[in-house]
Scaffold this active site. Structure first.
Site, PDB file in Angstrom:
ATOM      1  N   ARG A  22      30.349  42.326  36.537  1.00 32.90           N
ATOM      2  CA  ARG A  22      31.402  42.241  37.546  1.00 32.90           C
ATOM      3  C   ARG A  22      32.727  42.556  36.875  1.00 32.90           C
ATOM      4  O   ARG A  22      33.016  42.069  35.781  1.00 32.90           O
ATOM      5  CB  ARG A  22      31.440  40.856  38.206  1.00 32.90           C
ATOM      6  CG  ARG A  22      30.279  40.580  39.154  1.00 32.90           C
ATOM      7  CD  ARG A  22      30.393  41.433  40.415  1.00 32.90           C
ATOM      8  NE  ARG A  22      29.269  41.209  41.341  1.00 32.90           N
ATOM      9  CZ  ARG A  22      28.212  41.974  41.423  1.00 32.90           C
ATOM     10  NH1 ARG A  22      28.080  43.019  40.616  1.00 32.90           N
ATOM     11  NH2 ARG A  22      27.258  41.731  42.312  1.00 32.90           N
ATOM     12  N   GLU A  45      38.117  46.805  42.283  1.00 27.42           N
ATOM     13  CA  GLU A  45      37.459  47.977  42.861  1.00 27.42           C
ATOM     14  C   GLU A  45      37.932  48.242  44.293  1.00 27.42           C
ATOM     15  O   GLU A  45      38.106  47.294  45.063  1.00 27.42           O
ATOM     16  CB  GLU A  45      35.940  47.755  42.885  1.00 27.42           C
ATOM     17  CG  GLU A  45      35.305  47.775  41.515  1.00 27.42           C
ATOM     18  CD  GLU A  45      33.789  47.647  41.580  1.00 27.42           C
ATOM     19  OE1 GLU A  45      33.200  47.979  42.630  1.00 27.42           O
ATOM     20  OE2 GLU A  45      33.200  47.230  40.587  1.00 27.42           O
ATOM     21  N   HIS A 100      30.276  52.176  40.050  1.00 26.51           N
ATOM     22  CA  HIS A 100      29.432  51.051  40.458  1.00 26.51           C
ATOM     23  C   HIS A 100      28.071  51.550  40.964  1.00 26.51           C
ATOM     24  O   HIS A 100      27.682  51.296  42.111  1.00 26.51           O
ATOM     25  CB  HIS A 100      30.128  50.203  41.529  1.00 26.51           C
ATOM     26  CG  HIS A 100      29.606  48.791  41.566  1.00 26.51           C
ATOM     27  ND1 HIS A 100      30.385  47.713  41.938  1.00 26.51           N
ATOM     28  CD2 HIS A 100      28.395  48.258  41.280  1.00 26.51           C
ATOM     29  CE1 HIS A 100      29.675  46.599  41.888  1.00 26.51           C
ATOM     30  NE2 HIS A 100      28.453  46.916  41.491  1.00 26.51           N
TER      31      HIS A 100
END
Length: 330
Positions: free
Chosen positions: A243, A272, A290
């Site tokens: 993360r 993000e 991602h």
């Protein structure tokens, strides 16, 4: 009445087909903002919200929500205030156990890609700058014989350790940084004798590649900050497939720019899809959007799990993969 599903963005077809077969599906034409999503969840028109990791399901939304459940199309659930959902009797489901190998592959790709400067090499060829073999062209770092330090030792970290061992890497790990716990030989299983547990500070100091595999919570927010980066070897690389907020991204940019560490391979980011100022301009990085779980089979399996969770919750049943099963009894 048929189950009613609110889907913020389409998930792969196997999951959507299950939802359409099970009940009434409202697929939003565009991703809603926070106010719009809150209003939809409070309307009473839906039984279950099928959410993505980028959807924020906070206490404000949950406080007014008239939902039976939230099915998160993700393994992680840091986008959901789980205690608030539990207090409201709203069950949360996730999609665990299907993306381990795919994400470990990406972690290994980032290790290799940063070490061998593949982004710089690719750009050189595409730009027409490659003029032939040169004995000093884009010399990188070895992987074999180097130390891989793992922050965390869950399924993805273990799968990464197996891949790294096949490349001749020396694997050390800290199972739950910044806290410590002892991992027994029995728990190590097939990795017994192939990896070594060290305190977090020693993992940081010894690693040639430091790979992050911890969940995001209060303890791991900015686990890798300026002080940790300063404690790494100058020739080390940081790898993050977990993360984004586990890493202080602004501090990372400074460390990369000033040569505190050699490079970084990232698949996740603190805010993000935005990047910290200056990160995209740094040549000593590999930056992925991602895609840790982005293979067709894995994403399809995730969609099926998310749909199965949603369908069970809409029927008033405990889903196959509950994050907070205690909410079911509430």
């Amino acid at each position: 009445m048929s189950p009613r599903f609110l889907v913020t963005a389409s998930i792969p077809e196997p999951g959507m087909a299950l939802l359409y077969d099970a009940g009434d599906v409202t697929l939003l034409p565009e991703v809603p903002d926070a106010d719009a999503l809150r209003a939809l969840c409070a309307s009473g028109d839906y039984d279950v919200l099928v959410a993505r990791l980028s959807d924020t399901i906070d206490a404000s939304l949950l406080g007014s929500a008239k939902l039976r459940g939230v099915s998160n199309y993700a393994v992680g659930f840091n986008n959901i205030d789980v205690p608030a959902a539990t207090a409201r009797g709203i069950v949360v489901g996730n999609t665990p156990g299907v993306l381990t190998d795919a994400t470990a592959d990406i972690a290994m790709l980032l290790i290799l890609g940063t070490a061998r400067r593949v982004i710089e090499a690719d750009s050189l060829v595409r730009s027409g700058g490659f003029s032939g073999w040169n004995p000093q062209l884009l010399m990188g770092s070895d992987v074999s014989g180097q130390v891989l330090g793992l922050a965390g030792f869950g399924r993805i970290a273990r799968a990464t350790a197996r891949r790294a061992a096949a490349f001749g890497m020396d694997v050390v790990f800290s199972p739950r940084p910044p806290a410590e716990r002892i991992v027994s030989e029995e728990e190590l299983g097939d990795l017994a004798g192939k990896v070594r547990q060290l305190p977090w500070e020693q993992v940081v100091a010894q690693a040639d590649f430091l790979s992050i595999h911890v969940p995001l919570n209060e303890d791991t927010l900015h686990l890798v900050d300026a002080s940790v980066l300063a404690a790494m070897k100058p020739g080390a690389f940081l790898i993050n497939t977990a993360r984004g907020p586990v890493v202080d991204e602004a501090a990372l940019v400074t460390a990369l720019r000033e040569g505190v560490i050699a490079g970084a391979g990232l698949d996740v980011y603190e805010n993000e899809p935005e990047l910290a100022a200056g990160l995209a301009e740094l040549p000593n990085t590999v930056l992925l959007p991602h895609i840790g779980s982005a293979t067709v089979p894995v994403r399809n399996k995730m969609a099926v799990l998310a749909a199965a969770n949603a369908i069970a919750m809409a029927k008033g049943e405990l889903p196959p993969h509950p994050v907070n099963p205690e909410a079911f009894s509430n």
